[in-house]
Structure formats: C-alpha cells, structure tokens
Design a protein around this motif. Structure first.
Motif, PDB file in Angstrom:
ATOM      1  N   PRO A  87      44.645 -17.003 -29.355  1.00 42.58           N
ATOM      2  CA  PRO A  87      46.060 -17.269 -29.106  1.00 42.58           C
ATOM      3  C   PRO A  87      46.912 -16.909 -30.323  1.00 42.58           C
ATOM      4  O   PRO A  87      46.429 -16.919 -31.457  1.00 42.58           O
ATOM      5  N   GLY A  88      48.163 -16.585 -30.068  1.00 41.20           N
ATOM      6  CA  GLY A  88      49.095 -16.264 -31.141  1.00 41.20           C
ATOM      7  C   GLY A  88      49.026 -14.798 -31.535  1.00 41.20           C
ATOM      8  O   GLY A  88      48.203 -14.042 -31.037  1.00 41.20           O
ATOM      9  N   THR A  89      49.905 -14.435 -32.433  1.00 47.21           N
ATOM     10  CA  THR A  89      49.951 -13.061 -32.924  1.00 47.21           C
ATOM     11  C   THR A  89      50.088 -13.062 -34.445  1.00 47.21           C
ATOM     12  O   THR A  89      50.501 -14.047 -35.046  1.00 47.21           O
ATOM     13  N   ARG A  90      49.766 -11.928 -35.011  1.00 49.49           N
ATOM     14  CA  ARG A  90      49.903 -11.717 -36.447  1.00 49.49           C
ATOM     15  C   ARG A  90      51.386 -11.557 -36.790  1.00 49.49           C
ATOM     16  O   ARG A  90      52.207 -11.389 -35.899  1.00 49.49           O
ATOM     17  N   HIS A  91      51.684 -11.543 -38.074  1.00 53.09           N
ATOM     18  CA  HIS A  91      53.070 -11.338 -38.519  1.00 53.09           C
ATOM     19  C   HIS A  91      53.626 -10.011 -38.015  1.00 53.09           C
ATOM     20  O   HIS A  91      54.815  -9.899 -37.737  1.00 53.09           O
ATOM     21  N   ASP A  92      52.750  -9.015 -37.878  1.00 51.57           N
ATOM     22  CA  ASP A  92      53.203  -7.701 -37.413  1.00 51.57           C
ATOM     23  C   ASP A  92      53.261  -7.599 -35.886  1.00 51.57           C
ATOM     24  O   ASP A  92      53.553  -6.540 -35.345  1.00 51.57           O
ATOM     25  N   GLY A  93      52.973  -8.690 -35.196  1.00 48.99           N
ATOM     26  CA  GLY A  93      53.007  -8.702 -33.735  1.00 48.99           C
ATOM     27  C   GLY A  93      51.686  -8.363 -33.072  1.00 48.99           C
ATOM     28  O   GLY A  93      51.537  -8.501 -31.863  1.00 48.99           O
ATOM     29  N   GLY A  94      50.708  -7.905 -33.853  1.00 52.04           N
ATOM     30  CA  GLY A  94      49.387  -7.594 -33.298  1.00 52.04           C
ATOM     31  C   GLY A  94      48.611  -8.860 -32.966  1.00 52.04           C
ATOM     32  O   GLY A  94      48.981  -9.968 -33.356  1.00 52.04           O
ATOM     33  N   TYR A  95      47.525  -8.673 -32.245  1.00 59.47           N
ATOM     34  CA  TYR A  95      46.700  -9.802 -31.831  1.00 59.47           C
ATOM     35  C   TYR A  95      45.589 -10.092 -32.830  1.00 59.47           C
ATOM     36  O   TYR A  95      45.113  -9.201 -33.525  1.00 59.47           O
ATOM     37  N   PHE A  96      45.169 -11.337 -32.860  1.00 52.04           N
ATOM     38  CA  PHE A  96      43.920 -11.714 -33.509  1.00 52.04           C
ATOM     39  C   PHE A  96      42.857 -11.473 -32.441  1.00 52.04           C
ATOM     40  O   PHE A  96      42.839 -12.161 -31.410  1.00 52.04           O
ATOM     41  N   GLU A  97      42.023 -10.484 -32.624  1.00 52.26           N
ATOM     42  CA  GLU A  97      41.028 -10.167 -31.602  1.00 52.26           C
ATOM     43  C   GLU A  97      39.864  -9.416 -32.225  1.00 52.26           C
ATOM     44  O   GLU A  97      39.981  -8.866 -33.317  1.00 52.26           O
ATOM     45  N   PHE A  98      38.751  -9.431 -31.517  1.00 49.64           N
ATOM     46  CA  PHE A  98      37.591  -8.659 -31.939  1.00 49.64           C
ATOM     47  C   PHE A  98      36.894  -8.118 -30.698  1.00 49.64           C
ATOM     48  O   PHE A  98      36.910  -8.740 -29.641  1.00 49.64           O
ATOM     49  N   PRO A  99      36.295  -6.928 -30.819  1.00 51.49           N
ATOM     50  CA  PRO A  99      35.669  -6.294 -29.666  1.00 51.49           C
ATOM     51  C   PRO A  99      34.208  -6.696 -29.499  1.00 51.49           C
ATOM     52  O   PRO A  99      33.568  -7.172 -30.440  1.00 51.49           O
ATOM     53  N   GLY A 100      33.715  -6.453 -28.307  1.00 45.77           N
ATOM     54  CA  GLY A 100      32.306  -6.652 -28.013  1.00 45.77           C
ATOM     55  C   GLY A 100      31.898  -5.821 -26.814  1.00 45.77           C
ATOM     56  O   GLY A 100      32.736  -5.248 -26.117  1.00 45.77           O
ATOM     57  N   ILE A 101      30.602  -5.772 -26.601  1.00 46.85           N
ATOM     58  CA  ILE A 101      30.029  -5.034 -25.477  1.00 46.85           C
ATOM     59  C   ILE A 101      29.032  -5.956 -24.791  1.00 46.85           C
ATOM     60  O   ILE A 101      28.277  -6.669 -25.462  1.00 46.85           O
ATOM     61  N   SER A 102      29.037  -5.947 -23.463  1.00 47.58           N
ATOM     62  CA  SER A 102      28.048  -6.687 -22.687  1.00 47.58           C
ATOM     63  C   SER A 102      27.254  -5.714 -21.832  1.00 47.58           C
ATOM     64  O   SER A 102      27.817  -4.760 -21.289  1.00 47.58           O
ATOM     65  N   ALA A 103      25.964  -5.963 -21.731  1.00 48.77           N
ATOM     66  CA  ALA A 103      25.083  -5.240 -20.819  1.00 48.77           C
ATOM     67  C   ALA A 103      24.483  -6.283 -19.882  1.00 48.77           C
ATOM     68  O   ALA A 103      23.825  -7.226 -20.331  1.00 48.77           O
ATOM     69  N   ILE A 104      24.775  -6.144 -18.593  1.00 44.23           N
ATOM     70  CA  ILE A 104      24.312  -7.102 -17.593  1.00 44.23           C
ATOM     71  C   ILE A 104      23.358  -6.390 -16.640  1.00 44.23           C
ATOM     72  O   ILE A 104      23.685  -5.316 -16.124  1.00 44.23           O
ATOM     73  N   THR A 105      22.200  -6.997 -16.413  1.00 46.78           N
ATOM     74  CA  THR A 105      21.223  -6.463 -15.470  1.00 46.78           C
ATOM     75  C   THR A 105      21.065  -7.468 -14.339  1.00 46.78           C
ATOM     76  O   THR A 105      20.887  -8.668 -14.583  1.00 46.78           O
ATOM     77  N   TYR A 106      21.151  -6.968 -13.100  1.00 41.47           N
ATOM     78  CA  TYR A 106      21.032  -7.806 -11.908  1.00 41.47           C
ATOM     79  C   TYR A 106      19.664  -7.620 -11.267  1.00 41.47           C
ATOM     80  O   TYR A 106      19.093  -6.532 -11.307  1.00 41.47           O
ATOM     81  N   ASP A 107      19.169  -8.696 -10.654  1.00 42.34           N
ATOM     82  CA  ASP A 107      17.935  -8.576  -9.880  1.00 42.34           C
ATOM     83  C   ASP A 107      18.271  -8.044  -8.486  1.00 42.34           C
ATOM     84  O   ASP A 107      19.435  -7.775  -8.165  1.00 42.34           O
ATOM     85  N   ASP A 108      17.285  -7.897  -7.653  1.00 37.46           N
ATOM     86  CA  ASP A 108      17.480  -7.333  -6.313  1.00 37.46           C
ATOM     87  C   ASP A 108      18.299  -8.227  -5.389  1.00 37.46           C
ATOM     88  O   ASP A 108      18.729  -7.794  -4.327  1.00 37.46           O
ATOM     89  N   HIS A 109      18.537  -9.476  -5.793  1.00 35.88           N
ATOM     90  CA  HIS A 109      19.309 -10.421  -4.988  1.00 35.88           C
ATOM     91  C   HIS A 109      20.741 -10.578  -5.489  1.00 35.88           C
ATOM     92  O   HIS A 109      21.474 -11.453  -5.014  1.00 35.88           O
ATOM     93  N   GLY A 110      21.118  -9.778  -6.479  1.00 35.87           N
ATOM     94  CA  GLY A 110      22.477  -9.846  -7.019  1.00 35.87           C
ATOM     95  C   GLY A 110      22.681 -10.952  -8.026  1.00 35.87           C
ATOM     96  O   GLY A 110      23.818 -11.279  -8.380  1.00 35.87           O
ATOM     97  N   MET A 111      21.604 -11.513  -8.525  1.00 37.84           N
ATOM     98  CA  MET A 111      21.679 -12.547  -9.560  1.00 37.84           C
ATOM     99  C   MET A 111      21.506 -11.876 -10.924  1.00 37.84           C
ATOM    100  O   MET A 111      20.812 -10.873 -11.051  1.00 37.84           O
ATOM    101  N   ILE A 112      22.136 -12.451 -11.940  1.00 35.06           N
ATOM    102  CA  ILE A 112      22.007 -11.893 -13.281  1.00 35.06           C
ATOM    103  C   ILE A 112      20.610 -12.206 -13.813  1.00 35.06           C
ATOM    104  O   ILE A 112      20.237 -13.370 -13.960  1.00 35.06           O
ATOM    105  N   ALA A 113      19.859 -11.156 -14.083  1.00 36.95           N
ATOM    106  CA  ALA A 113      18.528 -11.321 -14.671  1.00 36.95           C
ATOM    107  C   ALA A 113      18.644 -11.421 -16.185  1.00 36.95           C
ATOM    108  O   ALA A 113      17.934 -12.197 -16.820  1.00 36.95           O
ATOM    109  N   GLN A 114      19.581 -10.622 -16.750  1.00 39.16           N
ATOM    110  CA  GLN A 114      19.763 -10.650 -18.196  1.00 39.16           C
ATOM    111  C   GLN A 114      21.176 -10.208 -18.534  1.00 39.16           C
ATOM    112  O   GLN A 114      21.712  -9.269 -17.943  1.00 39.16           O
ATOM    113  N   GLN A 115      21.763 -10.904 -19.500  1.00 40.78           N
ATOM    114  CA  GLN A 115      23.037 -10.476 -20.077  1.00 40.78           C
ATOM    115  C   GLN A 115      22.884 -10.492 -21.581  1.00 40.78           C
ATOM    116  O   GLN A 115      22.424 -11.481 -22.160  1.00 40.78           O
ATOM    117  N   VAL A 116      23.256  -9.388 -22.204  1.00 41.82           N
ATOM    118  CA  VAL A 116      23.206  -9.272 -23.650  1.00 41.82           C
ATOM    119  C   VAL A 116      24.615  -8.944 -24.121  1.00 41.82           C
ATOM    120  O   VAL A 116      25.227  -7.991 -23.639  1.00 41.82           O
TER     121      VAL A 116
END
Length: 134
Positions: A88-117
């Motif tokens: 929440p909030g913004t920097r003095h310059d109006g930018g956001y406090f934020e950081f990136p990430g990546i998720s890899a999700i694998t589903y089983d044959d029933h549509g359930m999440i088998a693994q999320q990294v």
C-alpha cells in the motif's frame, strides 16, 4: 492423461479469483490432498492442510497488498505467471513499493494443484518495505 489447456485455464481462473479476493484458506482447497507449495524463504510445505495453515499465517496483516499479474502462460496442466507484490502507498516520486515474482503451477489430471513454486528475491522484498534500510 494430461489436463487440457482449457481445463487448465479454468482451474487457474478459480485460483486467480480466490487470490484476488484474498481468500487464502480457500485457495488451499484447490490443492491436491498431497499437493506441495514451495518458495525460497519458507521452503516446501506439503499437504493441503499444511498449505492452508501456511497461507493464512503468511498473509496475515497483508490485506492491503495487491498482486497485479504482468503476464500468464497456460499450457496443458501447467501455468507460469509473472506477478508483482504491491504494498500500500506510494513513494515520494509516485511509484509503487513493489517487487516481482514468478509462479509455476502444475495441475493433476483432476484440475487440482499438484505443485506451486513461487520465486522472488527476498532481499528485494526487505528493501521495498517502507522503514527498512536499503
């Protein structure tokens, strides 16, 4: 049998809807009973109920954070997405406090999440939180 791309997309949309609403306990219901969740700081969590406890505890106090999705790739039984954790909030310059990430999700044959990294830079997280020194 591998989950079709359409079924994978539908399974991911259920996940995304709960995530956007901040329903962390309910997200665990999308994991297979023996599903696994892992990320660099907390390690690997195994089993739906352990994942539920982790999500509820780790997201407590972050209700005002948002999680914009930069892009998503859906394949048969797999989803990879690039996201931001936006504080929440913004920097003095109006930018956001934020950081990136990546998720890899694998589903089983029933549509359930088998693994999320989830992958992200923990040092970037600490630098982005207002009040922490860089």
């Amino acid at each position: 049998m591998t989950l079709s791309r359409e079924d994978t997309r539908a399974a991911y949309q259920r996940h995304r809807k709960l995530h956007e609403a901040g329903h962390w306990a309910a997200i665990a219901d999308l994991f297979a009973e023996d599903g696994r969740y892992s990320e660099p700081y907390f390690g690997e969590i195994e089993g739906r109920e352990a994942i539920r406890a982790f999500l509820v505890k780790s997201m407590a106090g972050l209700e005002a954070w948002t999680f914009p999705i930069e892009w998503t790739v859906v394949d048969e039984g797999r989803v990879v997405l690039h996201w931001l954790n936006r504080l929440p909030g913004t920097r003095h310059d109006g930018g956001y406090f934020e950081f990136p990430g990546i998720s890899a999700i694998t589903y089983d044959d029933h549509g359930m999440i088998a693994q999320q990294v989830d992958f992200y830079d923990r040092m970037k997280v600490m630098a982005e939180i207002p009040g922490n020194s860089k």
